[in-house]
Scaffold this motif. Structure first.
Motif, PDB file in Angstrom:
ATOM      1  N   ASP A 150      36.388  37.069  40.383  1.00  0.00           N
ATOM      2  CA  ASP A 150      35.005  37.653  40.390  1.00  0.00           C
ATOM      3  C   ASP A 150      35.091  39.222  40.588  1.00  0.00           C
ATOM      4  OD1 ASP A 150      32.107  37.688  41.223  1.00  0.00           O
ATOM      5  OD2 ASP A 150      32.643  38.360  43.242  1.00  0.00           O
ATOM      6  N   ILE A 151      34.201  39.796  40.348  1.00  0.00           N
ATOM      7  CA  ILE A 151      34.055  41.293  40.178  1.00  0.00           C
ATOM      8  C   ILE A 151      33.355  41.826  41.430  1.00  0.00           C
ATOM      9  CG2 ILE A 151      33.328  43.307  39.066  1.00  0.00           C
ATOM     10  CD1 ILE A 151      33.375  41.955  36.470  1.00  0.00           C
ATOM     11  N   ASP A 152      32.291  41.902  41.816  1.00  0.00           N
ATOM     12  CA  ASP A 152      31.430  42.375  42.857  1.00  0.00           C
ATOM     13  C   ASP A 152      32.101  41.910  44.281  1.00  0.00           C
ATOM     14  OD1 ASP A 152      29.898  43.859  41.041  1.00  0.00           O
ATOM     15  OD2 ASP A 152      28.307  42.432  41.103  1.00  0.00           O
ATOM     16  N   ASP A 153      32.441  42.740  45.026  1.00  0.00           N
ATOM     17  CA  ASP A 153      33.101  42.522  46.258  1.00  0.00           C
ATOM     18  C   ASP A 153      34.442  41.854  46.331  1.00  0.00           C
ATOM     19  OD1 ASP A 153      30.912  43.907  47.703  1.00  0.00           O
ATOM     20  OD2 ASP A 153      29.517  42.060  47.520  1.00  0.00           O
ATOM     21  N   THR A 154      34.898  41.695  45.164  1.00  0.00           N
ATOM     22  CA  THR A 154      36.228  40.844  45.038  1.00  0.00           C
ATOM     23  C   THR A 154      37.033  42.103  44.711  1.00  0.00           C
ATOM     24  OG1 THR A 154      35.350  38.737  44.528  1.00  0.00           O
ATOM     25  CG2 THR A 154      37.388  39.435  43.997  1.00  0.00           C
ATOM     26  N   ILE A 155      36.878  42.819  43.690  1.00  0.00           N
ATOM     27  CA  ILE A 155      37.791  44.099  43.069  1.00  0.00           C
ATOM     28  C   ILE A 155      36.933  45.362  43.303  1.00  0.00           C
ATOM     29  CG2 ILE A 155      39.053  42.298  41.707  1.00  0.00           C
ATOM     30  CD1 ILE A 155      37.774  43.848  39.206  1.00  0.00           C
ATOM     31  N   LEU A 156      35.630  45.023  43.447  1.00  0.00           N
ATOM     32  CA  LEU A 156      34.640  46.265  43.517  1.00  0.00           C
ATOM     33  C   LEU A 156      33.648  46.331  44.591  1.00  0.00           C
ATOM     34  CD1 LEU A 156      33.264  48.934  42.186  1.00  0.00           C
ATOM     35  CD2 LEU A 156      32.303  47.302  40.971  1.00  0.00           C
ATOM     36  N   SER A 157      33.807  47.156  45.615  1.00  0.00           N
ATOM     37  CA  SER A 157      33.139  47.225  46.586  1.00  0.00           C
ATOM     38  C   SER A 157      31.688  47.851  46.195  1.00  0.00           C
ATOM     39  CB  SER A 157      33.412  48.311  47.716  1.00  0.00           C
ATOM     40  OG  SER A 157      34.731  47.681  48.287  1.00  0.00           O
ATOM     41  N   VAL A 201      40.560  36.406  33.548  1.00  0.00           N
ATOM     42  CA  VAL A 201      39.268  36.291  33.133  1.00  0.00           C
ATOM     43  C   VAL A 201      38.391  36.634  34.118  1.00  0.00           C
ATOM     44  CG1 VAL A 201      37.559  35.050  31.956  1.00  0.00           C
ATOM     45  CG2 VAL A 201      39.860  34.505  31.406  1.00  0.00           C
ATOM     46  N   TYR A 202      37.701  37.700  33.957  1.00  0.00           N
ATOM     47  CA  TYR A 202      36.633  38.154  34.951  1.00  0.00           C
ATOM     48  C   TYR A 202      35.529  37.299  35.024  1.00  0.00           C
ATOM     49  CZ  TYR A 202      40.101  41.722  35.662  1.00  0.00           C
ATOM     50  OH  TYR A 202      41.233  42.325  35.868  1.00  0.00           O
ATOM     51  N   VAL A 203      35.023  36.785  35.901  1.00  0.00           N
ATOM     52  CA  VAL A 203      33.706  35.852  35.932  1.00  0.00           C
ATOM     53  C   VAL A 203      32.694  36.438  36.730  1.00  0.00           C
ATOM     54  CG1 VAL A 203      32.595  33.743  35.916  1.00  0.00           C
ATOM     55  CG2 VAL A 203      34.905  33.913  35.144  1.00  0.00           C
ATOM     56  N   SER A 204      31.478  37.310  36.468  1.00  0.00           N
ATOM     57  CA  SER A 204      30.667  37.574  37.533  1.00  0.00           C
ATOM     58  C   SER A 204      29.500  37.306  37.023  1.00  0.00           C
ATOM     59  CB  SER A 204      31.086  39.260  37.459  1.00  0.00           C
ATOM     60  OG  SER A 204      29.971  39.824  38.227  1.00  0.00           O
ATOM     61  N   THR A 205      28.356  37.505  37.993  1.00  0.00           N
ATOM     62  CA  THR A 205      26.898  37.326  37.883  1.00  0.00           C
ATOM     63  C   THR A 205      26.514  38.728  37.332  1.00  0.00           C
ATOM     64  OG1 THR A 205      26.504  37.785  40.053  1.00  0.00           O
ATOM     65  CG2 THR A 205      26.778  35.327  39.213  1.00  0.00           C
ATOM     66  N   GLY A 206      27.236  39.792  37.218  1.00  0.00           N
ATOM     67  CA  GLY A 206      26.812  41.161  36.949  1.00  0.00           C
ATOM     68  C   GLY A 206      26.053  41.036  35.322  1.00  0.00           C
ATOM     69  N   ALA A 207      25.444  41.900  34.984  1.00  0.00           N
ATOM     70  CA  ALA A 207      24.770  42.057  33.648  1.00  0.00           C
ATOM     71  C   ALA A 207      25.982  42.715  32.579  1.00  0.00           C
ATOM     72  CB  ALA A 207      23.693  43.193  33.730  1.00  0.00           C
ATOM     73  N   TRP A 208      25.503  42.168  31.580  1.00  0.00           N
ATOM     74  CA  TRP A 208      26.526  42.628  30.290  1.00  0.00           C
ATOM     75  C   TRP A 208      26.387  44.156  30.019  1.00  0.00           C
ATOM     76  CZ3 TRP A 208      30.498  40.456  28.181  1.00  0.00           C
ATOM     77  CH2 TRP A 208      30.350  38.860  28.271  1.00  0.00           C
ATOM     78  N   GLY A 222      43.813  50.475  37.602  1.00  0.00           N
ATOM     79  CA  GLY A 222      44.941  49.497  37.107  1.00  0.00           C
ATOM     80  C   GLY A 222      44.704  48.089  37.361  1.00  0.00           C
ATOM     81  N   PHE A 223      43.697  47.668  36.987  1.00  0.00           N
ATOM     82  CA  PHE A 223      43.411  46.224  36.864  1.00  0.00           C
ATOM     83  C   PHE A 223      43.747  45.768  35.429  1.00  0.00           C
ATOM     84  CE2 PHE A 223      40.641  47.036  40.548  1.00  0.00           C
ATOM     85  CZ  PHE A 223      40.865  46.041  41.332  1.00  0.00           C
ATOM     86  N   PRO A 224      44.532  44.640  35.265  1.00  0.00           N
ATOM     87  CA  PRO A 224      44.808  44.044  34.066  1.00  0.00           C
ATOM     88  C   PRO A 224      43.448  43.831  33.237  1.00  0.00           C
ATOM     89  CG  PRO A 224      45.693  42.803  35.767  1.00  0.00           C
ATOM     90  CD  PRO A 224      44.766  43.615  36.361  1.00  0.00           C
ATOM     91  N   ASP A 225      43.858  44.166  31.888  1.00  0.00           N
ATOM     92  CA  ASP A 225      42.834  43.717  30.744  1.00  0.00           C
ATOM     93  C   ASP A 225      42.586  42.169  30.771  1.00  0.00           C
ATOM     94  OD1 ASP A 225      42.670  46.276  30.244  1.00  0.00           O
ATOM     95  OD2 ASP A 225      44.239  46.320  28.406  1.00  0.00           O
ATOM     96  N   GLY A 226      41.622  41.978  30.616  1.00  0.00           N
ATOM     97  CA  GLY A 226      41.237  40.480  30.359  1.00  0.00           C
ATOM     98  C   GLY A 226      39.583  40.350  29.855  1.00  0.00           C
ATOM     99  N   PRO A 227      39.088  39.479  29.319  1.00  0.00           N
ATOM    100  CA  PRO A 227      37.834  39.054  28.927  1.00  0.00           C
ATOM    101  C   PRO A 227      37.027  39.008  30.254  1.00  0.00           C
ATOM    102  CG  PRO A 227      39.278  37.422  28.075  1.00  0.00           C
ATOM    103  CD  PRO A 227      40.099  38.096  29.025  1.00  0.00           C
TER     104      PRO A 227
END
Length: 350
Positions: A150-157, A201-208, A222-227
């Protein structure tokens, strides 16, 4: 209810068409925004979007101003999609003709791609837009490990969804002002270093629309590249707004289908519905889940996230006995990492 939802898409399409006509008369031209895709030896998933953009500034001052404004969050949400427009996708020696969807998105799986493993490129083009290259991670068929985050609140506050602060974070701040969750990038780097060629693979409900910002943020920290599998705000044929939980469920199911031999480490947080969605997926497809790792939000983050100091629970937040897979939790990446190593080593030794 159905007629109201249908009217929502009609209104959205009408506005999009009128805005596009207005901007074209003022010299805006088509441009392709390539997204990172993924694939295997026999297929690749190509992602991108076709939008209208103003003609680039030619003076040094204009180019500097444009580059600066491009970083501001509010620019991410201002775009004019080009719906139902022919696009050519070139994968290896194959050309595929397709049409963008009603929001200008390109999302196509090309079978028989025959691309070599590792990072490759595909080409996207239209009659008007300059060609664009989209990166694609081609995963070896022997690979059995992968990361889904996930992205929000998982890797990004994010402190979402507190309205004023969320608006400030999303529309004003640049990626340099956003905070990364401590230790998460290190944990991801180490996991992928121990499994060369494994995908993240980063799966998030955030907008494109936020993808340019997220790409810069991940590179900076420094987060790894990925879709990234994000979603689109706005009405659909089934509702005025897209269902974030269903988006994640669908993305997990597609990854399980596309990579039948991979067992995923699923990483999320307890601020919304990640624990329930991940456990549901593990119950339905235990052969595709290595481990569930959940970041625990602090009391302050929980209050800012959803107005209460306790973890969200709903009818979908089910517990299965015995647990389908191992689940660990921690306050950040440094807390989670040793638990993740132990769980993986324990599973491999069984």
């Amino acid at each position: 209810m159905e007629s109201q939802q249908f009217v929502g898409t009609r209104i959205d399409d009408f506005i999009t068409d009128r805005v596009a006509r207005f901007l074209r008369k003022r010299g805006w031209r088509e441009a392709i925004i390539p997204f990172t895709g993924y694939g295997s030896a026999d297929h690749v998933r190509v992602l991108g979007r076709l939008v209208l953009r103003p003609v680039r500034a030619r003076s040094y001052f204009g180019m500097y101003a444009e580059a600066f404004l491009h970083q501001r969050g509010w620019r991410n949400f201002i775009s004019a999609p080009v719906p139902r427009r022919p696009v050519t996708v070139k994968v290896g020696d194959e050309d595929l003709e397709l049409v963008t969807d009603r929001s200008g998105y390109i999302d196509v799986t090309v079978k028989g791609s025959a691309l070599e493993g590792g990072w490759q490129e595909v080409t996207l083009s239209t009659a008007e837009a300059p060609d664009a290259t989209a990166p694609v991670q081609v995963v070896d068929s022997a690979q059995q490990f992968g990361l889904i985050s996930d992205i929000d609140d998982t890797i990004l506050s994010t402190w979402l969804p507190r309205a004023l602060l969320a608006a400030w974070n999303s529309f004003v701040l640049t990626e340099g002002n956003r905070q990364a969750v401590p230790g998460m990038a290190r944990m991801y780097q180490k996991l992928l270093a121990e499994h060369p060629g494994a995908p993240i693979v980063y799966v998030s409900t955030g907008a494109w629309n936020t993808m340019p910002f997220l790409s810069r943020f991940m590179k900076r920290h420094g987060f790894p590249d990925g879709p990234m599998l994000l979603t689109d705000f706005g009405p659909t044929q089934t509702g005025w707004f897209r269902n974030g939980a269903n988006h994640k469920r669908r993305a997990l199911a597609e990854l399980a289908r596309d990579f039948p031999h991979i067992k995923w480490v699923l990483v999320g947080d307890d601020g919304q519905h990640d624990p329930a969605i991940y456990r549901e997926f593990a119950e339905l497809r235990p052969e595709h889940v290595e481990l569930i790792a959940i970041r625990r939000l602090s009391s302050t983050e929980q209050i800012l996230a959803h107005g209460t100091a306790t973890v969200l629970r709903d009818s979908a937040d089910l517990e299965w006995e015995p647990s389908a897979v191992t689940q660990v939790s921690g306050v950040d990446g440094d807390d989670l990492a040793p638990q993740v190593w132990r769980a993986i080593e324990s599973d491999q030794s069984d």
